[in-house]
Design a protein around this motif. Structure first.
Motif, PDB file in Angstrom:
ATOM      1  N   ALA A 119     -17.607 -10.713  20.946  1.00 48.03           N
ATOM      2  CA  ALA A 119     -17.393 -11.056  22.358  1.00 48.03           C
ATOM      3  C   ALA A 119     -16.505 -12.291  22.410  1.00 48.03           C
ATOM      4  O   ALA A 119     -16.917 -13.378  21.995  1.00 48.03           O
ATOM      5  CB  ALA A 119     -18.732 -11.328  23.038  1.00 48.03           C
ATOM      6  N   TYR A 120     -15.267 -12.111  22.873  1.00 47.57           N
ATOM      7  CA  TYR A 120     -14.335 -13.234  23.006  1.00 47.57           C
ATOM      8  C   TYR A 120     -14.615 -13.944  24.337  1.00 47.57           C
ATOM      9  O   TYR A 120     -14.429 -13.361  25.400  1.00 47.57           O
ATOM     10  CB  TYR A 120     -12.890 -12.748  22.957  1.00 47.57           C
ATOM     11  CG  TYR A 120     -12.503 -12.144  21.627  1.00 47.57           C
ATOM     12  CD1 TYR A 120     -12.196 -12.944  20.539  1.00 47.57           C
ATOM     13  CD2 TYR A 120     -12.452 -10.760  21.451  1.00 47.57           C
ATOM     14  CE1 TYR A 120     -11.857 -12.393  19.310  1.00 47.57           C
ATOM     15  CE2 TYR A 120     -12.114 -10.193  20.230  1.00 47.57           C
ATOM     16  CZ  TYR A 120     -11.817 -11.024  19.161  1.00 47.57           C
ATOM     17  OH  TYR A 120     -11.471 -10.477  17.945  1.00 47.57           O
ATOM     18  N   MET A 121     -15.065 -15.183  24.251  1.00 47.59           N
ATOM     19  CA  MET A 121     -15.480 -15.915  25.444  1.00 47.59           C
ATOM     20  C   MET A 121     -14.611 -17.158  25.626  1.00 47.59           C
ATOM     21  O   MET A 121     -14.338 -17.884  24.659  1.00 47.59           O
ATOM     22  CB  MET A 121     -16.949 -16.357  25.339  1.00 47.59           C
ATOM     23  CG  MET A 121     -17.911 -15.327  24.770  1.00 47.59           C
ATOM     24  SD  MET A 121     -18.179 -13.911  25.852  1.00 47.59           S
ATOM     25  CE  MET A 121     -19.288 -14.586  27.063  1.00 47.59           C
ATOM     26  N   ILE A 122     -14.172 -17.387  26.866  1.00 45.90           N
ATOM     27  CA  ILE A 122     -13.458 -18.628  27.197  1.00 45.90           C
ATOM     28  C   ILE A 122     -14.214 -19.316  28.324  1.00 45.90           C
ATOM     29  O   ILE A 122     -14.473 -18.707  29.363  1.00 45.90           O
ATOM     30  CB  ILE A 122     -12.005 -18.346  27.600  1.00 45.90           C
ATOM     31  CG1 ILE A 122     -11.235 -17.812  26.402  1.00 45.90           C
ATOM     32  CG2 ILE A 122     -11.344 -19.613  28.126  1.00 45.90           C
ATOM     33  CD1 ILE A 122      -9.799 -17.502  26.665  1.00 45.90           C
ATOM     34  N   ALA A 126     -17.034 -15.237  19.674  1.00 42.33           N
ATOM     35  CA  ALA A 126     -15.897 -16.114  19.401  1.00 42.33           C
ATOM     36  C   ALA A 126     -15.633 -16.882  20.688  1.00 42.33           C
ATOM     37  O   ALA A 126     -15.137 -16.317  21.661  1.00 42.33           O
ATOM     38  CB  ALA A 126     -14.678 -15.306  18.981  1.00 42.33           C
ATOM     39  N   ILE A 127     -15.977 -18.161  20.687  1.00 38.14           N
ATOM     40  CA  ILE A 127     -15.989 -18.945  21.925  1.00 38.14           C
ATOM     41  C   ILE A 127     -14.922 -20.033  21.866  1.00 38.14           C
ATOM     42  O   ILE A 127     -14.841 -20.776  20.882  1.00 38.14           O
ATOM     43  CB  ILE A 127     -17.386 -19.581  22.133  1.00 38.14           C
ATOM     44  CG1 ILE A 127     -18.449 -18.471  22.217  1.00 38.14           C
ATOM     45  CG2 ILE A 127     -17.412 -20.450  23.379  1.00 38.14           C
ATOM     46  CD1 ILE A 127     -19.869 -18.961  22.055  1.00 38.14           C
ATOM     47  N   LEU A 128     -14.128 -20.108  22.913  1.00 39.79           N
ATOM     48  CA  LEU A 128     -13.114 -21.155  23.022  1.00 39.79           C
ATOM     49  C   LEU A 128     -13.451 -22.018  24.237  1.00 39.79           C
ATOM     50  O   LEU A 128     -13.516 -21.503  25.362  1.00 39.79           O
ATOM     51  CB  LEU A 128     -11.721 -20.531  23.152  1.00 39.79           C
ATOM     52  CG  LEU A 128     -10.526 -21.423  22.819  1.00 39.79           C
ATOM     53  CD1 LEU A 128      -9.310 -20.565  22.489  1.00 39.79           C
ATOM     54  CD2 LEU A 128     -10.180 -22.367  23.953  1.00 39.79           C
ATOM     55  N   TYR A 164      -3.237 -16.503  27.046  1.00 37.04           N
ATOM     56  CA  TYR A 164      -4.548 -15.945  26.704  1.00 37.04           C
ATOM     57  C   TYR A 164      -5.671 -16.704  27.434  1.00 37.04           C
ATOM     58  O   TYR A 164      -6.614 -16.102  27.954  1.00 37.04           O
ATOM     59  CB  TYR A 164      -4.752 -16.021  25.192  1.00 37.04           C
ATOM     60  CG  TYR A 164      -6.132 -15.627  24.717  1.00 37.04           C
ATOM     61  CD1 TYR A 164      -6.558 -14.300  24.758  1.00 37.04           C
ATOM     62  CD2 TYR A 164      -7.014 -16.591  24.218  1.00 37.04           C
ATOM     63  CE1 TYR A 164      -7.823 -13.936  24.321  1.00 37.04           C
ATOM     64  CE2 TYR A 164      -8.282 -16.234  23.782  1.00 37.04           C
ATOM     65  CZ  TYR A 164      -8.679 -14.912  23.834  1.00 37.04           C
ATOM     66  OH  TYR A 164      -9.944 -14.566  23.407  1.00 37.04           O
ATOM     67  N   ILE A 165      -5.537 -18.020  27.499  1.00 33.82           N
ATOM     68  CA  ILE A 165      -6.585 -18.846  28.113  1.00 33.82           C
ATOM     69  C   ILE A 165      -6.547 -18.746  29.638  1.00 33.82           C
ATOM     70  O   ILE A 165      -7.584 -18.604  30.296  1.00 33.82           O
ATOM     71  CB  ILE A 165      -6.419 -20.320  27.678  1.00 33.82           C
ATOM     72  CG1 ILE A 165      -6.743 -20.456  26.184  1.00 33.82           C
ATOM     73  CG2 ILE A 165      -7.323 -21.250  28.485  1.00 33.82           C
ATOM     74  CD1 ILE A 165      -6.298 -21.751  25.587  1.00 33.82           C
TER      75      ILE A 165
END
Length: 631
Positions: free
Chosen positions: A205-208, A326-328, A534-535
């Motif tokens: 899970a790509y999380m921003i 995967a957290i940004l 992307y962000i």
């Protein structure tokens, strides 16, 4: 059972191949040039190691990463597979000995950097080796459009002339379609078989999250997910500071960066791998060869430079195929500040030349001299002397490294001096009582016959190779010998090692590579823009955005990223709101204002819900502008 599978089971204890490992191995065994795009964690090294073991001769592996070469050689040696690496800093006479071993010692793998191919005499020696396969790792380095272009990779194509019947295997974890085309063309691959594993990681899970208090959010994440985690930061100070903050909050954390002593790196790594600590706080120096299956979260608390690196680092989560994150973490000030800093630290030709000249002066390298000279180097001291900005200077030096002008080892190194202070008879007696130390002690005695008479500077990597042990194991034995007063042992710590790969020719050197600098700066800007895109893009699935960057189309949303979760919540909120509106309208007809006054929801949400109810014909609007249930 196939021979390839038998070797996989014998040496790696795996019962099956991952897709498309077996297909790549078969392509190579059939003598075909092969291109393999396999995202991080896909098991690229197996694809050349197994076919090499199935055939007579030796596999030539070209890689720009010293740490990865050392790691792979150590892993092969642990499995009793003979392998050698020609890394920077090894003197010519030692290289001759190592190449002799390759020719006559039944070795299966020879690892070397692409810069070594620039030496005609090394090429001449390699030409006489029974090469059965040429594997090019990090193959994107051959492309000017790759995120780590190295001109030395352009020399690899000349191996085609020396070994016309030997298959090439080009491997990379990150390549856009443009870079893939470049790799095939620049390496001279002939009708290559191409294997591309999808970049999609369905379990990640790509999380921003845009947030000001990052530490508080990290606490929440780590409390909710107590499994192993990695937190990536930009620099060494952030590494130690973040780890200290987490420990003070009750989490078990350690850290890893390029400036740590080898022993401390190993210790911290083992503590995390053995799950004595939950969190590894690290710079991008951490990750090469790391394959821990149950990493639950990878958190970036500062913006990455490019999506290639971000994807690789994020991809260290969830290798056991269980759900991972995967957290940004970003903030508006982050974006503005990083963008400004990023542009300010890109060196131009004038600054590059100035740094190169000052480095030569710093080490007193005369014009026309310097080739193969090696020095310990402290970046901060160098910048302090010449009043250079540190990050911009580092980028300039890194560029010189990637062009092969110098080699910069950012790994911590130790200068070791040693002398045996007991007689040779007593040493032999010690060996007979401690057979586990025999290989290391004998390797030292054979390499340095005068070590009984005076303090000798020890080449630690060389002794490790000669004794078939890791550097850490050699140091452990040396410390034990010192404790028992068998040797006098001294070690001096160095931050970085810098090697000059060619003679000093200021204008000629810089003019030759400045065209690449302009291309690289432009590429870095484009890559950073892709990170910002992307962000900032908040109306599209994050997994889709990443896949699109790497040339893949994904029609459906992933359903688990921060965007998809938000959409799901909105849908649930709208469903709940629609139900409330219908309940209100059961008692009386109401205007939109009257409905809003009776509900706590934002007016935009109420209007959107009313619109949906009208479209689905659950309600109607009367001439007096009041909403009513449809009969």
């Amino acid at each position: 059972m196939s021979e390839a599978l038998q070797i996989l089971q014998k040496y790696w204890n795996h019962s099956s191949f991952r897709t498309p490992q077996e297909e790549i191995i078969n392509s190579v065994l059939n003598g075909k040039d092969t291109f393999a795009l396999m995202p991080t964690g896909g098991g690229k090294s197996i694809c050349f190691q197994i076919p090499a073991l199935m055939q007579k001769g030796i596999c030539l592996v070209i890689s720009p990463l010293i740490a990865l070469m050392k790691d792979q050689v150590a892993n092969l040696q642990k499995r009793d597979i003979k392998a050698i690496a020609l890394t920077g800093g090894i003197k010519s006479d030692e290289i001759i000995d190592l190449l002799d071993n390759c020719q006559y010692g039944n070795y299966k793998f020879l690892y070397l950097s692409p810069e070594r191919l620039q030496s005609d005499w090394i090429l001449e020696r390699i030409k006489n080796l029974p090469i059965n396969l040429i594997a090019i790792d990090e193959a994107h380095c051959v492309s000017q459009w790759g995120h780590d272009f190295r001109p030395a990779y352009l020399k690899i194509a000349q191996l085609k002339e020396l070994f016309p019947k030997t298959p090439f295997l080009a491997l990379t974890a990150t390549a856009t379609p443009r870079v893939k085309t470049d790799i095939i063309q620049e390496l001279g691959l002939k009708n290559p078989q191409c294997f591309e594993k999808s970049f999609e990681r369905k379990n990640i899970a790509y999380m921003i999250f845009e947030i000001e208090d990052k530490l508080f959010r990290i606490q929440q994440i780590l409390k909710k997910n107590t499994q192993p985690s990695i937190i990536y930061v930009r620099n060494r100070r952030a590494c130690t500071d973040t780890a200290a903050q987490l420990n003070s909050l009750g989490f078990k954390a350690t850290f890893y960066h390029g400036g740590l002593p080898t022993k401390e790196k190993t210790k911290n790594m083992e503590r995390w791998m053995n799950e004595e600590v939950q969190v590894m706080v690290a710079t991008n120096a951490f990750g090469m060869g790391i394959d821990k299956a149950n990493v639950k979260t990878v958190i970036h608390i500062q913006l990455p430079d490019n999506l290639e690196n971000y994807y690789q680092e994020a991809g260290r989560a969830g290798r056991n195929n269980e759900k991972a994150f995967a957290i940004l973490l970003s903030s508006p000030s982050d974006i503005a500040q990083t963008e400004n800093q990023f542009l300010n630290i890109l060196p131009d030709k004038k600054f590059l030349k100035e740094v190169f000249i000052k480095i030569c002066n710093y080490f007193q390298i005369a014009y026309g001299e310097g080739i193969n000279e090696q020095f310990s180097f402290n970046l901060n001291q160098f910048c302090l002397r010449y009043q250079f900005p540190v990050l911009k200077t580092f980028n300039a030096i890194q560029f010189l490294d990637r062009q092969g002008i110098i080699s910069l080892s950012q790994e911590f190194s130790e200068k070791i001096s040693l002398q045996f202070i007991i007689s040779s008879k007593e040493v032999i007696r010690y060996i007979s009582l401690n057979p586990n130390d025999e290989e290391i002690i004998l390797a030292i005695l054979r390499a340095y016959p005068g070590i009984y008479d005076t303090q000798i500077k020890l080449n630690l990597p060389f002794i490790a190779k000669k004794s078939n042990h890791t550097e850490a194991e050699v140091v452990t034995v040396l410390e034990k010998l010192q404790e028992k007063q068998i040797v006098a042992y001294h070690s001096k710590n160095n931050d970085t090692t810098l090697i000059f790969n060619e003679i000093r020719e200021d204008d000629r050197t810089i003019n030759r590579v400045s065209k690449y600098l302009e291309n690289q700066n432009q590429l870095k800007k484009e890559q950073f823009e892709a990170v910002l895109h992307y962000i900032k893009t908040d109306d599209r699935c994050k997994s889709q955005l990443l896949l699109a960057y790497f040339g893949e189309k994904q029609v459906t949303n992933c359903g688990i990223c921060s965007y998809c979760i938000q959409q799901k919540k909105k849908k649930e909120t709208n469903s709940s709101l629609s139900k409330k509106i219908l309940e209100l309208l059961e008692t009386a007809d109401l205007s939109s204002r009257e409905i809003q006054l009776k509900l706590d929801n934002p007016s935009n949400d109420v209007i959107f819900a009313l619109q949906e109810l009208l479209e689905s014909e659950n309600i109607l609007i009367k001439p007096n502008n009041k909403y009513s249930l449809k009969q």
